[in-house]
Design an enzyme around this catalytic site. Sequence first.
Site, PDB file in Angstrom:
ATOM      1  N   LYS A   1       5.259   1.069  -1.676  1.00 16.37           N
ATOM      2  CA  LYS A   1       4.894  -0.288  -2.114  1.00 16.37           C
ATOM      3  C   LYS A   1       4.497  -0.229  -3.584  1.00 16.37           C
ATOM      4  CE  LYS A   1       1.871  -4.139  -0.635  1.00 16.37           C
ATOM      5  NZ  LYS A   1       0.848  -4.543   0.345  1.00 16.37           N
TER       6      LYS A   1
ATOM      7  N   SER B   1       1.647  -8.764   2.791  1.00 13.05           N
ATOM      8  CA  SER B   1       2.224  -8.602   1.473  1.00 13.05           C
ATOM      9  C   SER B   1       3.203  -7.419   1.372  1.00 13.05           C
ATOM     10  CB  SER B   1       1.104  -8.404   0.453  1.00 13.05           C
ATOM     11  OG  SER B   1       0.403  -7.208   0.733  1.00 13.05           O
TER      12      SER B   1
ATOM     13  N   SER C   1      -1.646  -6.808   5.926  1.00 18.51           N
ATOM     14  CA  SER C   1      -0.461  -6.740   5.059  1.00 18.51           C
ATOM     15  C   SER C   1       0.557  -5.663   5.415  1.00 18.51           C
ATOM     16  CB  SER C   1      -0.882  -6.555   3.601  1.00 18.51           C
ATOM     17  OG  SER C   1      -1.202  -7.801   3.034  1.00 18.51           O
TER      18      SER C   1
END
Lengths: 453, 479
Positions: free
Chosen positions: A47, A122, A146
């Site tokens: 990420k 996210s 997330s």
Amino acid sequence: METLGVKDIYGNIAAHNGALNAYLQVVPEERLKPGAGPLSGVCLGVKDNIAVAGLQLTCGSKLLETYVAPYTATVVERLVAAGATVTGKLNLDEFAMGSATTYSAYGDTKNPWDEERTPGGSSGGSAAAVAAKMCDIALGSDTGGSVRQPASYCGIYGYKPTYGTLSRYGLTAFASSLDQIGILARRPGHIRELMQVAAGRDGRDATSIEAPSFDAQAFDPAKMRIGVIAEYEKNMGPAVRPAYDRCIETLKKAGATIVPLSFPEYDTVISVYQVIATAEASANLARFDGIRYTARAEGCSFRETTAASRGRWFGAEVKRRILLGTWVLSRAYYDSYYLRAAKVRTVILNRWKEFFGKVDMVLTPATAGTAFKRAEQPDTFALYLEDLFTIPANLTGMPAIAFPAGTHDRLPVGLQLTADLSRDGLLLDAAAWLEKNVMGFATIERGCRHDAI
Amino acid sequence: MTRYEAVIGLEIHVQIQTATKAFCRCEGDYNAPPNRNICPVCTGAPGALPVLSDEFVARAVRLCLALGARVNLLSTFDRKNYFYPDMPKNYQITQFFTPIGSEGRLLVTGADGVERAIGIERIHMEEDTARSAHLGERTLLNFNRAGLPLIEVVSHPDLKSGEEAAQYFKKIYDIAVKYLGICRGNMEEGNLRCDANISIRPAGSTALNTKTEVKNVNSFAFIAKAIDHEIERQIAIVEAGGEVESETRLWNPKLKRTETMRKKSGRNDYRYFNEPDLGPLRITAEFVEELRTTLPELPDDKRRRLREAYGINNEQLDLFIGYPAVCEYFERASSSATASFSTIAAWTSGELLRVEDKENFGAVQTPPEHIASLARLIDTKKVNGPQAKEIFAIMRETGSDPEEIVKNDPRFTAIGDDETAAIAAAVVADHPAETEKYLGGRENLLGFFVGQAMKRAKGKADPAKMSELVKKELTNRKK
């Protein structure tokens, strides 16, 4: 770990990343450095709020468009030392603030099951990349769900360890007391293998703790007491309910005891989370001031430069949360908001500790429904409510895993198991059993209509 | 006319000397080339996290104990939020809600000569900021200093004058720099910084009126002056019917006055909250007790003991309190000798410090035993003053013990009482005319006889003894 192989993965990236926008930066195939060790051959997606030296670290923000990380996060360092190879950086909501990856400054990521839909957020880029087999496994970050919510929307496993089990060193902070690096995978066994290498105390993170054992243990559902929360039932959408009931039925048949639990504080979790997360975020994001490493809008003074840089490049959602966090910490409101939220957080922690006096794990949905269409994104506040089932694990620090449990209208449905602090091993044992007995990714992917899967 | 009294509190920042910075493992040397000792943590890079230095904690606990403060076994780290170019994270890690130390005290001597305890409200740990330098329109930032450990000592508003404030500041300086050795003590480089909060009120009142903050009064040369000036300024305002404004002021040493730096419009809101990256600091009572055993004797106790044990004068006491190395030297000399403490103290504080640097006394070559042995020679009148000075010089040059020097050099072999008496008798016998005059009442001729006798003794007799014997000889002639 059975891996897809670099060739297939880069083939998939070439074929699908243009459409899905999961990777923000791909390490060119010829520049991959194959490693040796237990994770040799594993292609790891990261990420883009986790630092990998030499790769970009945009955090999904325009403010960090040209920023290159000067050092590598502990977790990545450990995985690479064990042989894993980083394939690139994955899309996210700006600074991990969002539930749909629609707040990225670099465009939406699409759900591989249906490109009109969100992959969740996210860690939407991480979930889409794993589901579409553009990496073997991915790192995400989980502050309020997330990792687990996008995993659930993409039909894969999303695991948030006990707070402190994975070092946060190198993870760009959103809300420090809630943030944990998490893992997104197609198989629970993959998660176990990563954790065996990455978990444990880190001298660079004062909140890190000794890791529990991640060795596989025999899982006997007949010895398990599984808690279910009455108050959650009315918040469960029709898309999720059948899978939830089916899972309970399967566990019961295998001999598990289902224990009804009451969580009267359930309707405070969103507020408590919003107050604490935004308060911490307002301080954590203060460092992005246009002075040292971010884009700089020229002003005549420090104040002007900072205000102009932040004003121009922070997105609306980030600004909203910084303002909210600044507000709840201000002298006039500290007691009635921040301090109160901190107290209720303790009440919630005590409630969940009490649960684990009675049960081994708590079963809940991971999300209220399946992935929504990006064009039909709920309003800001309704979007915050998305995190109802996932937030308690962040507030309490407890480990939780979202697992695929079926499909509804050809979209994956995810459920979640939560365990007591440092009982992460049990969660992974249970997830492995459920993979065989309920419906793992390997089963449900056959129902997918997208050629990426 | 109203009489006023001042209410003064000091906030002192002590930069703690440790091998590493407070929250990262960068070297703690801020004098390295600019931005050499920096890392992701102390420059606030995304994802970097603070990890507390154990050495910093130990030094903070020692300072708390030395200032008589309660050491809190559980203290908190908190974020103080404000934007400033020299703040890497735009928040400072400090201890706001629960500091490591509470309620300490130090003694100062008031204008009336009476010792009074000054309360210390809190002692807390925090991190220093980067250093900015202005180059024309540009500001340059050096992050070598960012993250260095700082301890802030906040007094209660118990001080009443610039002189008291100066004493208190000096005492904290002595304790941190000279007794505990936890601070370099270089004031020009900002190792110790002092801000004063000052207000006035009619004498005897208990009201707390609007105060001003005078920044950077960190100099022994002007702290008292700066504070007294500010007190006078406030009195003048109130006397003229005005009101003191809440503001931050700066001492201008050239013009010898304080000047407005910035007005305080309302209180700043620093939005403090617990630092989630560190969690509370927990230490054990055993750890604290272990550190207590490493404390040296502290100024207030030491002064009392020295006064009682050695009976030395106040000037020497001040010197020994201010310079522990000199004091240790004196005490070692005193323990090894049968000489009087006053002679040893006089020679340590006098002749020795004329040639040695008290600021750098650890390097002194002369062993204290030699000063002691010189003092013994003086006390037993084996040598006289001028000889002692000469022996002192030889002793420093050759490194020999004064006893040896005297033994090996006939110039310093003092003659005995018999020989002194013989010389006295001979001199009197050689000067019948002067003897006559002396016996006739010219008693001031005694000096002449003693001078002649000392000359004949080549200075090796004790002048007092010689004088006594000459007088005796002359008196005998009378009969």
